[in-house]
Design a protein around this motif. Sequence first.
Motif, short mmCIF file in Angstrom:
data_model
loop_
_atom_site.label_atom_id
_atom_site.label_comp_id
_atom_site.label_asym_id
_atom_site.label_seq_id
_atom_site.Cartn_x
_atom_site.Cartn_y
_atom_site.Cartn_z
N PRO A 1 11.77 2.50 -13.12
CA PRO A 1 11.27 1.69 -11.98
C PRO A 1 12.47 1.33 -11.05
CG PRO A 1 10.54 1.03 -14.01
CD PRO A 1 11.52 1.86 -14.48
N GLU B 1 1.67 4.82 -3.84
CA GLU B 1 3.20 4.93 -3.03
C GLU B 1 2.92 6.17 -2.20
OE1 GLU B 1 4.84 3.87 -0.93
OE2 GLU B 1 6.05 2.98 -1.95
N LEU C 1 11.45 4.98 -6.55
CA LEU C 1 10.11 4.54 -7.26
C LEU C 1 9.89 3.07 -7.01
CD1 LEU C 1 10.07 6.41 -10.60
CD2 LEU C 1 8.44 6.87 -8.54
N THR D 1 6.61 0.25 -10.74
CA THR D 1 6.19 1.37 -11.55
C THR D 1 6.01 1.20 -13.13
OG1 THR D 1 7.21 2.71 -9.92
CG2 THR D 1 6.29 3.93 -11.77
N LEU E 1 2.23 9.09 -5.02
CA LEU E 1 2.19 8.61 -6.69
C LEU E 1 0.83 8.12 -7.00
CD1 LEU E 1 5.62 6.60 -6.71
CD2 LEU E 1 5.15 8.99 -7.17
N LEU F 1 0.71 8.59 -15.19
CA LEU F 1 0.95 8.70 -13.81
C LEU F 1 1.09 10.06 -13.24
CD1 LEU F 1 3.85 6.03 -13.83
CD2 LEU F 1 1.34 5.47 -13.35
#
Length: 338
Positions: free
Chosen positions: A28, A74, A98, A102, A54, A116
């Motif tokens: 993240p 995102e 990211l 996340t 994402l 994800l």
Amino acid sequence: MVFKRLLGSLGVGGPTVDTVLDPGAARPGSTLSGQVHLRGGSADFDIEHITLELVARVEAEHEEGESEGVVAFERFTVGGGFRLAEGEQHSIPFSVMLPWETPITELYGQGLGIVLGVRTELSVAGAKDKGDLDQLAVGPLPAQEAILEALGQLGFGFKSADLEYGRIGGTGQQLPFYQEIELTPAPQYAHQVNEIELTFLAHPGGMEVVLEADKRGGLFSEGHDALTRFTVSHDGVEHQDWNTLVDGWIRQLVEHRASYGSHSAYAHADPYAGSHGGHHRHDEHHHEGHRSGPGMGTAIAAGAAGLAVGVVGGMVAAEVVDEIGDFFEGDEEDEDEG
């Protein structure tokens, strides 16, 4: 782990896209890098833009029960503005950041059941197609790993993890969903709580740690939820006595009769409601020293392994990847029908 699909909006003969992420789990707030490989079709095409999106499989609670869906959280434009000649092969390297929130998909290399993906959108001559999907692996930040390791050493076990659509009131949450890691109680707390739910909300300056306890009822009282929040820094992780710190958090959470908030602080119905619930901030306490004892965080990884077996259901790894692709593609079909 890539999904190659013809650019369906242009029909047979259109360019194809294949996005390949660099190996290893991302973190993240850190860099996600890779390359987008394009192969030209049966004619020259003007590539207007290439966008990475994402996406996450998220659960939502409502009056009728629970449902799952795909949420894009995102988008990055990584290329475009050039002509791709007939049959030409062209690669575009990318490096994007990211979001700090996340979700974590793995711990000690073991999947937690969180899905994800990175979806590649190619825009050609006004037509758009989500032509490629890659599974995204995200490991914990040092502070997140230290907290999970401490919980393992204190005797807590991993139960499950999911993504909940909604917002936690009173926090600085940025994404439209949050990750919930459910833990079985350590033996010393088993008589007080059924389970502990943990949420990390990281940001550049540090991280909020939200803890919720499903407290057991007594002979003359009903069970209820207790919820509170703590803050930690990204710095000095190696100098914290995490076992002592985290155990103090748990004690504050489960031993106070009056809860700091209730599950209603989670704005499931309206994720943009801006409810601030009953959260109270507890400043970080610094304890000098290092963690001691064996790496009991592996107990959490073992629990994750048990969950993964349930998720996989006997399928080999390649089939799991196909399942992920089918899930996202099925969601796209639902959107198209809508």
